[in-house]
Write an enzyme that holds these catalytic residues in place. Structure first.
Site, PDB file in Angstrom:
ATOM      1  NE  ARG A   1      -5.349  -1.588  -4.007  1.00 52.82           N
ATOM      2  CZ  ARG A   1      -4.692  -1.640  -3.143  1.00 52.82           C
ATOM      3  NH1 ARG A   1      -3.986  -0.671  -2.179  1.00 52.82           N
ATOM      4  NH2 ARG A   1      -4.429  -3.068  -2.592  1.00 52.82           N
TER       5      ARG A   1
ATOM      6  CG  ASP B   1      -2.156  -0.856   1.181  1.00 46.62           C
ATOM      7  OD1 ASP B   1      -2.422  -1.219  -0.067  1.00 46.62           O
ATOM      8  OD2 ASP B   1      -2.604  -1.056   2.214  1.00 46.62           O
TER       9      ASP B   1
HETATM   10  P1  FDA Z   1     -14.606   9.503  -4.807  1.00 40.85           P
HETATM   11  O1  FDA Z   1     -13.830  10.031  -3.690  1.00 40.85           O
HETATM   12  O2  FDA Z   1     -14.663   9.539  -6.196  1.00 40.85           O
HETATM   13  O3  FDA Z   1     -16.042   8.826  -4.464  1.00 40.85           O
HETATM   14  C1  FDA Z   1     -16.875   8.188  -5.244  1.00 40.85           C
HETATM   15  C2  FDA Z   1     -18.205   7.595  -4.349  1.00 40.85           C
HETATM   16  O4  FDA Z   1     -17.733   6.599  -3.764  1.00 40.85           O
HETATM   17  C3  FDA Z   1     -18.581   8.586  -3.314  1.00 40.85           C
HETATM   18  O5  FDA Z   1     -19.663   9.594  -3.871  1.00 40.85           O
HETATM   19  C4  FDA Z   1     -19.248   7.723  -2.419  1.00 40.85           C
HETATM   20  O6  FDA Z   1     -20.643   7.134  -2.826  1.00 40.85           O
HETATM   21  C5  FDA Z   1     -18.370   6.572  -2.508  1.00 40.85           C
HETATM   22  N1  FDA Z   1     -17.319   6.474  -1.485  1.00 40.85           N
HETATM   23  C6  FDA Z   1     -16.067   6.886  -1.595  1.00 40.85           C
HETATM   24  N2  FDA Z   1     -15.221   6.904  -0.339  1.00 40.85           N
HETATM   25  C7  FDA Z   1     -16.268   6.391   0.638  1.00 40.85           C
HETATM   26  C8  FDA Z   1     -16.156   6.486   2.007  1.00 40.85           C
HETATM   27  N3  FDA Z   1     -15.139   6.448   2.551  1.00 40.85           N
HETATM   28  N4  FDA Z   1     -17.459   6.233   2.494  1.00 40.85           N
HETATM   29  C9  FDA Z   1     -18.515   5.999   1.897  1.00 40.85           C
HETATM   30  N5  FDA Z   1     -18.676   6.306   0.579  1.00 40.85           N
HETATM   31  C10 FDA Z   1     -17.620   6.450  -0.033  1.00 40.85           C
HETATM   32  N6  FDA Z   1      -5.244   5.551  -0.677  1.00 40.85           N
HETATM   33  C11 FDA Z   1      -3.891   5.664  -0.567  1.00 40.85           C
HETATM   34  O7  FDA Z   1      -3.621   6.782  -0.314  1.00 40.85           O
HETATM   35  N7  FDA Z   1      -3.155   4.246  -0.353  1.00 40.85           N
HETATM   36  C12 FDA Z   1      -3.602   3.107  -0.755  1.00 40.85           C
HETATM   37  O8  FDA Z   1      -2.747   2.222  -0.769  1.00 40.85           O
HETATM   38  C13 FDA Z   1      -4.914   2.987  -1.042  1.00 40.85           C
HETATM   39  N8  FDA Z   1      -5.359   1.699  -1.204  1.00 40.85           N
HETATM   40  C14 FDA Z   1      -6.692   1.616  -1.708  1.00 40.85           C
HETATM   41  C15 FDA Z   1      -7.090   0.249  -2.103  1.00 40.85           C
HETATM   42  C16 FDA Z   1      -8.560   0.313  -2.750  1.00 40.85           C
HETATM   43  C17 FDA Z   1      -8.944  -1.061  -3.007  1.00 40.85           C
HETATM   44  C18 FDA Z   1      -9.063   1.313  -2.863  1.00 40.85           C
HETATM   45  C19 FDA Z   1     -10.561   1.139  -3.503  1.00 40.85           C
HETATM   46  C20 FDA Z   1      -9.021   2.641  -2.466  1.00 40.85           C
HETATM   47  C21 FDA Z   1      -7.556   2.791  -1.729  1.00 40.85           C
HETATM   48  N9  FDA Z   1      -7.132   4.028  -1.381  1.00 40.85           N
HETATM   49  C22 FDA Z   1      -5.972   4.279  -1.025  1.00 40.85           C
HETATM   50  C23 FDA Z   1      -7.912   5.148  -1.044  1.00 40.85           C
HETATM   51  C24 FDA Z   1      -8.094   6.069  -2.328  1.00 40.85           C
HETATM   52  O9  FDA Z   1      -6.895   6.808  -2.467  1.00 40.85           O
HETATM   53  C25 FDA Z   1      -9.267   6.899  -1.940  1.00 40.85           C
HETATM   54  O10 FDA Z   1      -9.128   7.942  -1.125  1.00 40.85           O
HETATM   55  C26 FDA Z   1     -10.631   6.459  -1.909  1.00 40.85           C
HETATM   56  O11 FDA Z   1     -10.784   5.064  -2.599  1.00 40.85           O
HETATM   57  C27 FDA Z   1     -11.795   7.309  -2.242  1.00 40.85           C
HETATM   58  O12 FDA Z   1     -11.569   7.845  -3.597  1.00 40.85           O
HETATM   59  P2  FDA Z   1     -12.725   7.136  -4.759  1.00 40.85           P
HETATM   60  O13 FDA Z   1     -11.902   7.356  -5.915  1.00 40.85           O
HETATM   61  O14 FDA Z   1     -12.915   5.697  -4.544  1.00 40.85           O
HETATM   62  O15 FDA Z   1     -13.903   7.721  -4.642  1.00 40.85           O
END
Ligand code: FDA
Length: 332
Positions: free
Chosen positions: A209, A159
Site C-alpha cells: 500500500r 502498517d
Molecule cells: P491529503 O492530505 O492530500 O488530503 C486530501 C483530502 O482528503 C483533504 O483535502 C481532505 O478532504 C481529505 N482528508 C485527508 N485526511 C483527512 C483527515 N484526517 N480528516 C478529514 N479529511 C481528510 N500512514 C502511515 O504513515 N502509515 C500507514 O500504515 C498508513 N496507512 C494508511 C492506510 C490507508 C488506507 C490510508 C488511506 C492512509 C494511511 N496512512 C498511513 C495515512 C497517510 O500516510 C496520510 O497521512 C493520509 O492518508 C492523508 O493523506 P492523503 O493522501 O489521504 O490526503
C-alpha cells in the site's frame, strides 16, 4: 492556520488527551474516524461496506506494547479477527477446509475478475507484536498471524510506523514474505528512501500500500513540502502500476487518484489489477465515486479502545478537524 507539527504537539499533551477522552461531545468527532471500541462494532461496519461492494481492512488500534503479555494478547486478538472475518458475511462463498476453518474462495470469484483478492483482510502494527521490545518475539507473533491469514486465503498487511522502525519492518516483512506470501506492507512516499523500497517490493512480487506518511519526520529523513510529497507518490504509484503486484493507492487526494487512474487507463492496466484504499469516515463521496466507476475500493476500518494516537494523526492531517475538537471542548 495550525500546522501538522503544532496539532501533533497539542494532541500529545496529557491534559488534552484526558479532555478529549472524557468529553462526550468529542466522542462524536472520534466516532467519525473510528468504527467502535469492539470487534463486533467493526464487523458490523465491515459487513455493511462489503454488502455494498467495498473491500475492507480491519485495524485493531494500539501501538508499542510494554510487555510480552501485551504482545501475546495483541497477537491473539489479530487471529480472532481473521476467525471473525471467516465467519462473516464479508466472504462471498466461503470454502470449508480440512482444519475446520472456512477460507476465502481462491481464485477469487468476482464476476470476471480473476485475481485472488480477498474481500476482507487485516492490517497490524509490528510494535503491537513486540517490535522495539523484543524483535524476535515480534517476528514469532507476526509469523503466526500470517500463517492464519494464509490458511484463510486472506492477507496480512504490516502498517508502516515512524522512521525509527522502517528498516526493521522492511527486513522482517522481507523474511516472513519469503515463507508466507500472503503478507505485505506499506510504503510512505515522504521518506527519501521510498523509491528504492518500491523496487524492493517489485523484485519480491510483494503487495504494497502506498501512502504519503502520517508521522512527523525530520528533513534528513523525509520530504517536508506537500507538493513534493504528492510528486513522489505519483511517480512511485505509476511505477507500481507498471510493475507491482496488485498495488494499493492509499490516499484521499482527488487529484492524485485521478492522475493515477488516468495513467492506468492510458497504459491499458485493468481496474482489477490495483486497488484504491481510503480510511473509514474520510471522503465518503470519493469512495462512492470510485466504487461506482468499477474500481476495487478498500476501506480501512480502525477500531478498539486505544484510539488516541491514531485519532491525533487524523487530526493533524487536516488541522481544520481541530476546530471541531475546540468547539466540543468549549461546550463541555
Ligand atoms: P491529503 O492530505 O492530500 O488530503 C486530501 C483530502 O482528503 C483533504 O483535502 C481532505 O478532504 C481529505 N482528508 C485527508 N485526511 C483527512 C483527515 N484526517 N480528516 C478529514 N479529511 C481528510 N500512514 C502511515 O504513515 N502509515 C500507514 O500504515 C498508513 N496507512 C494508511 C492506510 C490507508 C488506507 C490510508 C488511506 C492512509 C494511511 N496512512 C498511513 C495515512 C497517510 O500516510 C496520510 O497521512 C493520509 O492518508 C492523508 O493523506 P492523503 O493522501 O489521504 O490526503
Amino acid at each position: 492556520m495550525l500546522s501538522r507539527a503544532v496539532v501533533l504537539k497539542i494532541a500529545s499533551w496529557k491534559f488534552v488527551e484526558r479532555l478529549v477522552r472524557h468529553s462526550r461531545l468529542c466522542r462524536k468527532v472520534v466516532k467519525r474516524f473510528i468504527a467502535g471500541d469492539t470487534l463486533d462494532e467493526a464487523m458490523a461496519a465491515a459487513e455493511d461496506l462489503c454488502s455494498r461492494g467495498y473491500f475492507v481492512t480491519l485495524d485493531l488500534l494500539g501501538e508499542a506494547v510494554t510487555s510480552a503479555e501485551e504482545a501475546a494478547k495483541a497477537k491473539d486478538a489479530y487471529i480472532g479477527m481473521f476467525d471473525r472475518i471467516a465467519a462473516s458475511r464479508c466472504l462471498k462463498s466461503p470454502v470449508p477446509t480440512s482444519n475446520g476453518r472456512t477460507r476465502h474462495p481462491s481464485p477469487f470469484e468476482f464476476g470476471s475478475r480473476e485475481l485472488p483478492v480477498e474481500t476482507a483482510n487485516v492490517s497490524i502494527k509490528l510494535t503491537q507484536c513486540g517490535l522495539g521490545l523484543d524483535d524476535g518475539l515480534a517476528e514469532k507473533h507476526y509469523r503466526e498471524v500470517a500463517q492464519v491469514a494464509l490458511e484463510y486465503g486472506s492477507f496480512l498487511r504490516i502498517d508502516m510506523e515512524d522512521s525509527s522502525f522502517t528498516q526493521r519492518t522492511v527486513d522482517m516483512v522481507d523474511r516472513v514474505h519469503k515463507d508466507i506470501e500472503r503478507t505485505g506492507t506499506v510504503l510512505q512516499s515522504y521518506l527519501h528512501r521510498t523509491s528504492e523500497d518500491v523496487e524492493w517490493v517489485i523484485r519480491n512480487n510483494m503487495r504494497v500500500r502506498l501512502v504519503k506518511g502520517a508521522y512527523l519526520e525530520p528533513p534528513q529523513v523525509a520530504i517536508q513540502k506537500m507538493p513534493e510529497i504528492d510528486a513522489a507518490l505519483l511517480a512511485q504509484g505509476k511505477r507500481l502500476l507498471d510493475a507491482g503486484n496488485y498495488p494499493a493507492m492509499g490516499t484521499h487526494n482527488e487529484g492524485l487518484l485521478s492522475q493515477l487512474a488516468a495513467y492506468a487507463a492510458e497504459k491499458g492496466i485493468p481496474k482489477d489489477r490495483w486497488e484504491i484504499q481510503m480510511i473509514y469516515g474520510i471522503r465518503r463521496d470519493l469512495q462512492e465515486k470510485y466504487l461506482s466507476e468499477g474500481y476495487n475500493v478498500r476501506i480501512y476500518i480502525p477500531f478498539g479502545d486505544s484510539w488516541y494516537p491514531y485519532f491525533s494523526r487524523r487530526l493533524a492531517e487536516r488541522p481544520a478537524n481541530m476546530f471541531f475538537i475546540f468547539k466540543a471542548l468549549l461546550r463541555r
